[in-house]
Scaffold this active site. Structure first.
Site, short mmCIF file in Angstrom:
data_model
loop_
_atom_site.label_atom_id
_atom_site.label_comp_id
_atom_site.label_asym_id
_atom_site.label_seq_id
_atom_site.Cartn_x
_atom_site.Cartn_y
_atom_site.Cartn_z
N ARG A 1 0.89 -1.40 -0.30
CA ARG A 1 -0.18 -0.48 -0.44
C ARG A 1 0.67 1.14 0.09
O ARG A 1 0.06 2.24 -0.18
CB ARG A 1 -1.05 -0.33 1.03
CG ARG A 1 -2.08 -0.75 0.86
CD ARG A 1 -3.23 -0.48 1.81
NE ARG A 1 -2.99 -1.53 3.66
CZ ARG A 1 -2.90 -1.57 4.51
NH1 ARG A 1 -3.21 -3.04 3.69
NH2 ARG A 1 -2.14 -1.41 5.82
N GLU B 1 4.35 -8.02 16.97
CA GLU B 1 3.25 -8.35 18.70
C GLU B 1 3.51 -10.31 18.76
O GLU B 1 3.92 -10.38 19.70
CB GLU B 1 1.87 -8.32 17.91
CG GLU B 1 0.92 -8.54 18.82
CD GLU B 1 -0.50 -8.26 18.63
OE1 GLU B 1 -1.26 -8.50 19.77
OE2 GLU B 1 -1.14 -7.57 18.43
#
Length: 181
Positions: free
Chosen positions: A68, A105
């Site tokens: 993106r 994470e």
């Protein structure tokens, strides 16, 4: 910045609850990309911001983990009359590269930039579509700094404020067009 122009962009960001996992509200820019007038407005707003903020920019670097960043970086660089360079996942760029690992994470990831993508002393703006926790953006900044270039600013369309990613950037200037909690 015109509130009407900003609203035109914001209205094309679509929320998707519980994607990709339950409890996450995903901000989808696909409708923004599909609408040529809204996309042109987005690039206008980003261009206006950069022209007002920095008298000289040498390169736009696109943070492109899932491509993106590629979508906004090249048209913005073209408008400014400057080059665009890629920052990608490890193994996606040919030739000699500089790489950096960073924590996710649940694990680690690596980013790369071609060793000759920017020259020492060049002034670079790093762009992406979204800032969440800030790990990827910090890694991109580290890569540009390793090549001895100056990061002028990190620029994104969307900032997820609750995740406090901009705090990780510390002294690096940061600008987001749209902010969500």
């Amino acid at each position: 910045m015109s509130e009407e122009r900003l609203r035109r962009v914001r209205d094309r960001v679509r929320p998707f609850p519980d994607f990709p996992v339950p409890g996450v509200l995903f901000r989808d820019i696909s409708p923004l990309l599909k609408d040529p007038a809204a996309f042109r407005t987005l690039i206008d707003l980003l261009e206006d911001h950069l022209r007002a903020s920095f008298p000289k920019i040498d390169v736009i670097a696109g943070e492109c983990l899932d491509s993106r960043g590629f979508l906004i970086g090249p048209p913005l660089a073209q408008r400014l009359g400057i080059g665009f360079v890629l920052i990608r996942k490890k193994g996606k760029l040919p030739g000699p590269t500089e790489s950096v690992s960073y924590a996710l994470e649940y694990g680690k990831a690596e980013l790369e930039i071609q060793s000759d993508a920017v020259e020492p002393g060049q002034k670079v703006v790093i762009v992406d579509d979204l800032l969440a926790t800030g790990g990827t953006m910090c890694a991109a900044c580290e890569l540009v700094k390793r090549l001895k270039a100056e990061v002028l600013e990190c620029l994104v369309i969307i900032e997820l404020k609750l995740l406090k990613g901009s705090e990780k950037l510390k002294s690096i200037p940061f600008h987001s067009l749209l902010q969500y909690d």
